[in-house]
Motif scaffolding. Structure first.
Motif, short mmCIF file in Angstrom:
data_model
loop_
_atom_site.label_atom_id
_atom_site.label_comp_id
_atom_site.label_asym_id
_atom_site.label_seq_id
_atom_site.Cartn_x
_atom_site.Cartn_y
_atom_site.Cartn_z
N ASN A 73 2.88 -3.50 5.10
CA ASN A 73 4.19 -3.90 5.12
C ASN A 73 5.52 -3.60 6.33
N ASP A 74 4.86 -2.97 6.63
CA ASP A 74 6.01 -2.70 7.44
C ASP A 74 5.78 -3.37 8.80
N THR A 75 4.80 -4.07 8.95
CA THR A 75 4.82 -5.16 9.89
C THR A 75 5.97 -5.98 9.87
N ILE A 76 6.72 -6.29 8.20
CA ILE A 76 7.14 -7.39 7.81
C ILE A 76 8.92 -7.08 8.30
N PRO A 77 9.52 -7.58 8.71
CA PRO A 77 11.13 -6.42 9.30
C PRO A 77 11.91 -6.82 7.22
N SER A 78 11.19 -8.76 7.13
CA SER A 78 12.79 -7.90 5.63
C SER A 78 12.10 -7.21 4.85
N ALA A 79 10.68 -7.04 4.95
CA ALA A 79 9.93 -6.21 3.45
C ALA A 79 10.82 -4.27 3.66
N ARG A 80 11.00 -4.04 2.03
CA ARG A 80 11.49 -2.64 2.24
C ARG A 80 10.29 -2.44 0.69
N VAL A 81 9.91 -1.38 0.53
CA VAL A 81 8.87 -0.69 0.11
C VAL A 81 9.52 0.78 -1.09
N THR A 82 9.80 0.55 -2.28
CA THR A 82 10.30 1.57 -2.93
C THR A 82 9.57 2.20 -3.58
N GLY A 83 9.70 3.60 -4.32
CA GLY A 83 8.25 3.99 -4.95
C GLY A 83 7.92 5.19 -4.43
N THR A 84 6.40 5.87 -5.26
CA THR A 84 5.56 6.53 -4.11
C THR A 84 4.42 6.56 -4.12
N ILE A 85 3.53 6.38 -3.19
CA ILE A 85 2.41 5.83 -3.06
C ILE A 85 1.94 7.21 -2.35
N GLU A 86 0.31 7.40 -3.15
CA GLU A 86 0.51 9.26 -2.81
C GLU A 86 -1.58 9.35 -1.95
N LEU A 87 -1.24 9.86 -1.24
CA LEU A 87 -3.37 9.64 -1.16
C LEU A 87 -3.50 11.35 -0.76
N ASP A 88 -4.44 11.37 -1.18
CA ASP A 88 -4.67 12.28 -1.42
C ASP A 88 -3.95 13.93 -2.04
N GLY A 89 -2.41 13.70 -2.22
CA GLY A 89 -0.96 14.38 -2.70
C GLY A 89 -0.57 13.94 -1.54
N GLU A 90 -0.83 13.23 -0.46
CA GLU A 90 0.42 13.05 0.21
C GLU A 90 1.09 11.84 0.14
N ASP A 91 2.80 12.08 0.76
CA ASP A 91 3.08 10.49 0.19
C ASP A 91 3.27 10.06 2.05
N ILE A 92 2.51 8.81 1.46
CA ILE A 92 1.89 7.95 3.15
C ILE A 92 3.19 7.62 3.50
N ASN A 93 4.35 6.53 2.76
CA ASN A 93 5.62 6.86 3.84
C ASN A 93 6.05 7.73 4.11
N SER A 94 6.27 8.73 3.55
CA SER A 94 6.82 10.15 4.40
C SER A 94 6.94 9.74 5.78
N ALA A 95 8.10 10.34 6.83
CA ALA A 95 8.34 10.22 8.48
C ALA A 95 7.51 11.62 8.79
N ALA A 96 6.90 11.92 8.21
CA ALA A 96 5.67 13.13 8.66
C ALA A 96 4.00 12.30 8.59
N MET A 97 3.87 11.47 7.70
CA MET A 97 2.45 10.73 8.36
C MET A 97 2.57 9.94 9.14
N ASP A 98 1.41 9.94 9.57
CA ASP A 98 1.26 9.12 11.16
C ASP A 98 0.38 7.87 10.80
N VAL A 99 1.38 6.95 10.94
CA VAL A 99 0.56 4.71 10.66
C VAL A 99 -0.81 5.24 11.42
N VAL A 100 -1.03 5.48 12.24
CA VAL A 100 -2.03 5.25 13.16
C VAL A 100 -3.43 5.83 12.28
#
Length: 271
Positions: A73-100
């Motif tokens: 959904n990052d590829t959709i300019p008007s989209a905004r996501v709230t809440g928490t999604i974790e992968l193995d305990g890591e927040d995938i929406n954090s600034a530290a997460m490499d999207v690639v």
């Protein structure tokens, strides 16, 4: 009990320990397109020992939620996501997460097969090459062969790896896309209606492949086909009007749902 034509799910090979640490965990996930709230506070766990199916009528939010799991959904300019999604305990929406890197770990197979306009070999080799997973040509060839074998395609294409991936049949193209997704050794595979454009024979091959891949990867699949959800999944989530109405064992959802809206959908009263 609900009288339907849907086959009774078996929840085969259910793990002895009922709950373990989920591979992915979503809590109160909401998605907005501009001011419109498309997804309303979804919370769910996805485990690596089972297939999780998302069902519901068109426009109910199931594909929107699936795309949240690898930040499509990052590829959709008007989209905004709230809440928490974790992968193995890591927040995938954090600034530290490499999207690639996230999308390498959480692969996506789309509704319409979308092979690159390259050879069959290069379609599968593309990801391992850009992620540096092979040190030389022989290692790359081994990854391609292993991925095509896991996708159930090797025997059909091993003598024509230099031919274009777009020349394959629709079902073969979809399995090529699955091979491409697993070539980078992901941990999760997301499938957005992977059989909707395929004939019954090709669909059966994809479903058989899902069974074989289960346990090796966490798998989440969006499907309009309730029979398919009953056949391939161990957990099912029912979405309606942007809400996740009900989530549980596939056998319970299809034979003894807790919510009236789920029962109405399963029995064909709407959808």
């Amino acid at each position: 009990m609900i009288d339907t034509l849907i086959p009774t799910p078996t929840d085969t090979a259910e793990p002895a320990v009922e709950e373990r640490t989920p591979k992915m965990s979503a809590r109160d996930v909401k998605v907005f397109y501009g001011a419109k709230e498309a997804l309303k506070g979804v919370s769910i766990d996805i485990h690596d020992d089972r297939v999780t199916a998302f069902i519901g009528p068109s426009g109910c939010g199931k594909s929107t939620f699936l795309r949240c799991l690898n930040r499509m959904n990052d590829t959709i300019p008007s989209a905004r996501v709230t809440g928490t999604i974790e992968l193995d305990g890591e927040d995938i929406n954090s600034a530290a997460m490499d999207v690639v890197q996230l999308r390498a770990r959480v692969g996506m197979v789309f509704q319409k097969p979308n092979p690159f306009p390259k050879s069959i070999f290069e379609n599968v080799a593309y990801g391992p090459r850009i992620h540096g997973l092979a040190e030389n040509k022989s290692e790359l060839e081994a990854i391609v062969e292993k991925s095509l074998k896991r996708a159930g395609l090797w025997d059909e294409v091993k003598d024509r790896l230099n031919e274009s991936g777009t020349a394959l049949s629709g079902g073969q193209q979809q399995r090529l896309c699955i091979a491409r997704a697993i070539a980078v050794d992901p941990e999760v595979i997301l499938m957005d209606e992977p059989c909707s454009a395929l004939d019954p024979i090709a669909t059966a091959k994809i479903e058989e492949l899902i069974h074989e891949l289960r346990g090796r990867y966490a798998i989440a699949i969006v499907t309009h086909n309730m029979q398919q959800a009953a056949r391939v999944s161990q957990r099912t989530a029912f979405f309606h009007l942007g809400e996740m109405v009900e989530y549980g064992k596939t056998s319970d959802i299809f034979t003894n749902p807790r919510e009236q809206r789920t029962q109405d959908y399963i029995t064909g009263r709407y959808g």
